[in-house]
Design a protein around this motif. Sequence first.
Motif, PDB file in Angstrom:
ATOM      1  N   ALA A   1     -92.610  62.538 -17.279  1.00  0.00           N
ATOM      2  CA  ALA A   1     -93.286  63.720 -16.718  1.00  0.00           C
ATOM      3  C   ALA A   1     -94.234  63.134 -15.872  1.00  0.00           C
ATOM      4  CB  ALA A   1     -93.962  64.428 -17.862  1.00  0.00           C
ATOM      5  N   LYS A   2     -95.055  62.054 -16.204  1.00  0.00           N
ATOM      6  CA  LYS A   2     -96.013  61.468 -15.018  1.00  0.00           C
ATOM      7  C   LYS A   2     -95.464  61.109 -13.876  1.00  0.00           C
ATOM      8  CE  LYS A   2     -99.830  60.212 -18.463  1.00  0.00           C
ATOM      9  NZ  LYS A   2    -100.536  58.939 -18.844  1.00  0.00           N
ATOM     10  N   ARG A   3     -94.378  60.627 -14.006  1.00  0.00           N
ATOM     11  CA  ARG A   3     -93.822  60.026 -12.723  1.00  0.00           C
ATOM     12  C   ARG A   3     -93.052  61.051 -11.941  1.00  0.00           C
ATOM     13  NH1 ARG A   3     -90.497  55.050 -12.990  1.00  0.00           N
ATOM     14  NH2 ARG A   3     -91.478  54.087 -11.314  1.00  0.00           N
ATOM     15  N   GLU A   4     -92.663  62.209 -12.472  1.00  0.00           N
ATOM     16  CA  GLU A   4     -92.232  63.309 -11.506  1.00  0.00           C
ATOM     17  C   GLU A   4     -93.357  64.120 -11.073  1.00  0.00           C
ATOM     18  OE1 GLU A   4     -90.200  65.881 -14.209  1.00  0.00           O
ATOM     19  OE2 GLU A   4     -88.766  64.573 -15.097  1.00  0.00           O
ATOM     20  N   LEU A   5     -94.362  64.044 -11.622  1.00  0.00           N
ATOM     21  CA  LEU A   5     -95.500  64.690 -11.134  1.00  0.00           C
ATOM     22  C   LEU A   5     -96.206  63.967 -10.139  1.00  0.00           C
ATOM     23  CD1 LEU A   5     -97.770  67.065 -11.078  1.00  0.00           C
ATOM     24  CD2 LEU A   5     -99.206  65.568 -12.877  1.00  0.00           C
ATOM     25  N   HIS A   6     -96.194  62.537 -10.297  1.00  0.00           N
ATOM     26  CA  HIS A   6     -96.632  61.709  -9.291  1.00  0.00           C
ATOM     27  C   HIS A   6     -95.815  61.805  -7.711  1.00  0.00           C
ATOM     28  CE1 HIS A   6     -98.294  58.176  -7.074  1.00  0.00           C
ATOM     29  NE2 HIS A   6     -97.068  57.835  -7.049  1.00  0.00           N
ATOM     30  N   ASN A   7     -94.512  61.811  -8.080  1.00  0.00           N
ATOM     31  CA  ASN A   7     -93.542  61.865  -7.140  1.00  0.00           C
ATOM     32  C   ASN A   7     -93.812  63.449  -6.196  1.00  0.00           C
ATOM     33  OD1 ASN A   7     -92.366  59.386  -7.265  1.00  0.00           O
ATOM     34  ND2 ASN A   7     -91.034  60.038  -8.681  1.00  0.00           N
ATOM     35  N   ALA A   8     -93.928  64.341  -7.089  1.00  0.00           N
ATOM     36  CA  ALA A   8     -94.161  65.667  -6.513  1.00  0.00           C
ATOM     37  C   ALA A   8     -95.346  65.675  -5.390  1.00  0.00           C
ATOM     38  CB  ALA A   8     -94.085  66.832  -7.506  1.00  0.00           C
ATOM     39  N   ASN A   9     -96.361  65.083  -6.119  1.00  0.00           N
ATOM     40  CA  ASN A   9     -97.634  64.907  -5.262  1.00  0.00           C
ATOM     41  C   ASN A   9     -97.427  64.350  -4.121  1.00  0.00           C
ATOM     42  OD1 ASN A   9     -99.228  66.519  -7.214  1.00  0.00           O
ATOM     43  ND2 ASN A   9    -100.069  64.820  -8.230  1.00  0.00           N
ATOM     44  N   LEU A  10     -96.800  63.083  -4.115  1.00  0.00           N
ATOM     45  CA  LEU A  10     -96.468  62.502  -2.961  1.00  0.00           C
ATOM     46  C   LEU A  10     -95.827  63.105  -1.931  1.00  0.00           C
ATOM     47  CD1 LEU A  10     -95.570  58.566  -4.470  1.00  0.00           C
ATOM     48  CD2 LEU A  10     -97.734  59.458  -2.953  1.00  0.00           C
ATOM     49  N   ALA A  11     -94.633  63.903  -2.484  1.00  0.00           N
ATOM     50  CA  ALA A  11     -94.003  64.669  -1.425  1.00  0.00           C
ATOM     51  C   ALA A  11     -94.706  65.857  -0.889  1.00  0.00           C
ATOM     52  CB  ALA A  11     -92.832  65.360  -2.380  1.00  0.00           C
ATOM     53  N   GLU A  12     -95.524  66.338  -1.841  1.00  0.00           N
ATOM     54  CA  GLU A  12     -96.415  67.482  -1.153  1.00  0.00           C
ATOM     55  C   GLU A  12     -97.525  66.829  -0.026  1.00  0.00           C
ATOM     56  OE1 GLU A  12     -99.564  70.658  -2.723  1.00  0.00           O
ATOM     57  OE2 GLU A  12     -99.023  69.390  -3.968  1.00  0.00           O
ATOM     58  N   PHE A  13     -98.079  65.828  -0.132  1.00  0.00           N
ATOM     59  CA  PHE A  13     -98.728  64.964   0.768  1.00  0.00           C
ATOM     60  C   PHE A  13     -98.204  64.805   1.985  1.00  0.00           C
ATOM     61  CE2 PHE A  13    -101.686  63.626  -3.093  1.00  0.00           C
ATOM     62  CZ  PHE A  13    -102.590  64.461  -3.025  1.00  0.00           C
ATOM     63  N   GLU A  14     -96.907  64.216   1.743  1.00  0.00           N
ATOM     64  CA  GLU A  14     -96.280  63.921   3.076  1.00  0.00           C
ATOM     65  C   GLU A  14     -95.934  65.104   3.866  1.00  0.00           C
ATOM     66  OE1 GLU A  14     -95.284  60.906   4.459  1.00  0.00           O
ATOM     67  OE2 GLU A  14     -96.693  60.098   2.889  1.00  0.00           O
ATOM     68  N   GLU A  15     -95.313  66.267   3.189  1.00  0.00           N
ATOM     69  CA  GLU A  15     -95.284  67.608   3.684  1.00  0.00           C
ATOM     70  C   GLU A  15     -96.289  68.114   4.501  1.00  0.00           C
ATOM     71  OE1 GLU A  15     -93.375  70.642   5.438  1.00  0.00           O
ATOM     72  OE2 GLU A  15     -92.449  68.975   4.326  1.00  0.00           O
ATOM     73  N   LEU A  16     -97.589  67.919   3.702  1.00  0.00           N
ATOM     74  CA  LEU A  16     -98.942  68.298   4.556  1.00  0.00           C
ATOM     75  C   LEU A  16     -99.186  67.440   5.585  1.00  0.00           C
ATOM     76  CD1 LEU A  16    -101.047  68.932   1.270  1.00  0.00           C
ATOM     77  CD2 LEU A  16    -100.402  70.822   2.921  1.00  0.00           C
ATOM     78  N   LYS A  17     -98.942  66.209   5.701  1.00  0.00           N
ATOM     79  CA  LYS A  17     -99.206  65.427   6.737  1.00  0.00           C
ATOM     80  C   LYS A  17     -98.333  65.539   7.822  1.00  0.00           C
ATOM     81  CE  LYS A  17    -100.264  60.270   7.014  1.00  0.00           C
ATOM     82  NZ  LYS A  17    -100.202  59.075   6.416  1.00  0.00           N
ATOM     83  N   LYS A  18     -97.167  65.810   7.695  1.00  0.00           N
ATOM     84  CA  LYS A  18     -96.140  66.213   8.498  1.00  0.00           C
ATOM     85  C   LYS A  18     -96.485  67.644   9.553  1.00  0.00           C
ATOM     86  CE  LYS A  18     -92.052  64.132   6.433  1.00  0.00           C
ATOM     87  NZ  LYS A  18     -90.749  64.140   5.953  1.00  0.00           N
TER      88      LYS A  18
END
Length: 85
Positions: A1-18
Amino acid sequence: AKRELHNANLAEFEELKKRGELVEAQAVSKQADAAARAVRDAFLAIPDRLASLLVGRTEKQIAAELRKEIRQTLTNVSIKVGRAK
């Protein structure tokens, strides 16, 4: 669950950065420093530019010339800083 949350946060940050909605703090700090230096340099140059022009003028003329020069300096700095983005 922690890993999924971490990956989701990373994906969100990458999207915001783009999309340009997330920027690096170091880049912002660097731009802020450059803007502050531009403002400082522009205003410190005013006395040298105006000194000889103000000799023999009335207080009213000096005040008007200073206001004009300050407005022009603010405009120039705004343009310069705006281009630095």
